[in-house]
Design a protein around this motif. Structure first.
Motif, PDB file in Angstrom:
ATOM      1  N   LEU A  71       0.825  -1.207   0.000  1.00 34.84           N
ATOM      2  CA  LEU A  71       0.000   0.000   0.000  1.00 34.84           C
ATOM      3  C   LEU A  71       0.861   1.260   0.000  1.00 34.84           C
ATOM      4  O   LEU A  71       0.624   2.199  -0.771  1.00 34.84           O
ATOM      5  N   LEU A  72       1.870   1.283   0.859  1.00 38.91           N
ATOM      6  CA  LEU A  72       2.725   2.464   0.970  1.00 38.91           C
ATOM      7  C   LEU A  72       3.570   2.673  -0.279  1.00 38.91           C
ATOM      8  O   LEU A  72       3.774   3.811  -0.722  1.00 38.91           O
ATOM      9  N   LEU A  73       4.040   1.598  -0.875  1.00 36.28           N
ATOM     10  CA  LEU A  73       4.855   1.722  -2.085  1.00 36.28           C
ATOM     11  C   LEU A  73       4.044   2.272  -3.252  1.00 36.28           C
ATOM     12  O   LEU A  73       4.541   3.119  -4.019  1.00 36.28           O
ATOM     13  N   TYR A  74       2.821   1.800  -3.414  1.00 34.06           N
ATOM     14  CA  TYR A  74       1.979   2.341  -4.489  1.00 34.06           C
ATOM     15  C   TYR A  74       1.781   3.847  -4.320  1.00 34.06           C
ATOM     16  O   TYR A  74       1.858   4.613  -5.292  1.00 34.06           O
ATOM     17  N   ASN A  75       1.543   4.273  -3.099  1.00 33.55           N
ATOM     18  CA  ASN A  75       1.331   5.698  -2.864  1.00 33.55           C
ATOM     19  C   ASN A  75       2.616   6.502  -3.010  1.00 33.55           C
ATOM     20  O   ASN A  75       2.578   7.653  -3.460  1.00 33.55           O
ATOM     21  N   ALA A  76       3.746   5.915  -2.666  1.00 30.26           N
ATOM     22  CA  ALA A  76       5.030   6.597  -2.864  1.00 30.26           C
ATOM     23  C   ALA A  76       5.293   6.813  -4.346  1.00 30.26           C
ATOM     24  O   ALA A  76       5.693   7.907  -4.779  1.00 30.26           O
TER      25      ALA A  76
END
Length: 212
Positions: A71-76
């Motif tokens: 989730l965090l990587l997609y948003n980054a």
């Protein structure tokens, strides 16, 4: 209320729905009308975002990468491509077309992985601010037809594509729920129709926004 940016459009859908091909048709049509167009794919679109994409889709990390990390990587990746590509393009008066964007994260990590949708939306707000597409067209396709089309492509599935049919059914249902919850900026198109009929509906919807 989702904050959106004018002249920013997106095609969504599970794999095999035809969104990448339809986006190329749309970009060509818009350029013929005299518009300057930027096309991006998600995740990706900038050097840093493409490196994150490689991490996310690498089959070696299946069963290792946690759902929250995903989730965090997609948003980054999304935050970076907004800063580098999308915001400057929109500020310059260009049309931006995205092959997936933030709704994918709600579909895949929210409905697919089971992360609380409100958490996904809150994180998306941090990553995107008001840079969300003014219109997202979801090419709705059954999981069975999706798999049939991908089998015909003879491609090796990436980390996400190799997930179970149940995972993709949750995603499809998630996209349908989004169209109900956010009708002002998300619409469904039946992707099991012939490609020319699908494109006709895409074109009509985009032209209506541009002419309004």
């Amino acid at each position: 209320m989702i904050q959106t940016a004018k002249r920013f459009f997106c095609l969504e859908g599970i794999d095999g729905s035809g969104k990448s091909t339809q986006l190329k048709f749309l970009a060509s049509d818009l350029q013929k009308r005299g518009f300057d167009v930027l096309c991006i794919r998600e995740p990706g679109g900038s050097e840093i975002s493409e490196k994150i994409r490689n991490l996310l889709l690498d089959v070696r990390y299946k069963g290792i990468m946690s759902d929250k990390t995903e989730l965090l990587l997609y948003n980054a990746a999304r935050s970076q491509v907004i800063a580098e590509k999308i915001a400057p393009a929109l500020d310059a008066g260009k049309i931006v077309l995205a092959d997936r964007f933030a709704w994918s994260t709600l579909a895949y990590q929210g409905y697919g992985r089971g992360i609380d949708p409100q958490t996904v939306l809150a994180l998306s707000q941090i990553a995107c601010g008001h840079y969300n597409p003014e219109l997202t067209l979801v090419l709705d396709l059954s999981v069975e037809e999706s798999r049939r089309r991908q089998t015909n492509d003879n491609r090796i599935p990436d980390r996400l594509e190799s997930e179970s049919a149940n995972f993709f059914n949750r995603i499809r249902n998630g996209y349908r729920q989004m169209a109900q919850d956010f009708p002002e900026c998300v619409s469904l198109i039946d992707a099991e129709q012939p490609a020319d009929k699908v494109y006709s509906q895409i074109r009509q919807a985009i032209w209506k926004k541009l002419d309004s």
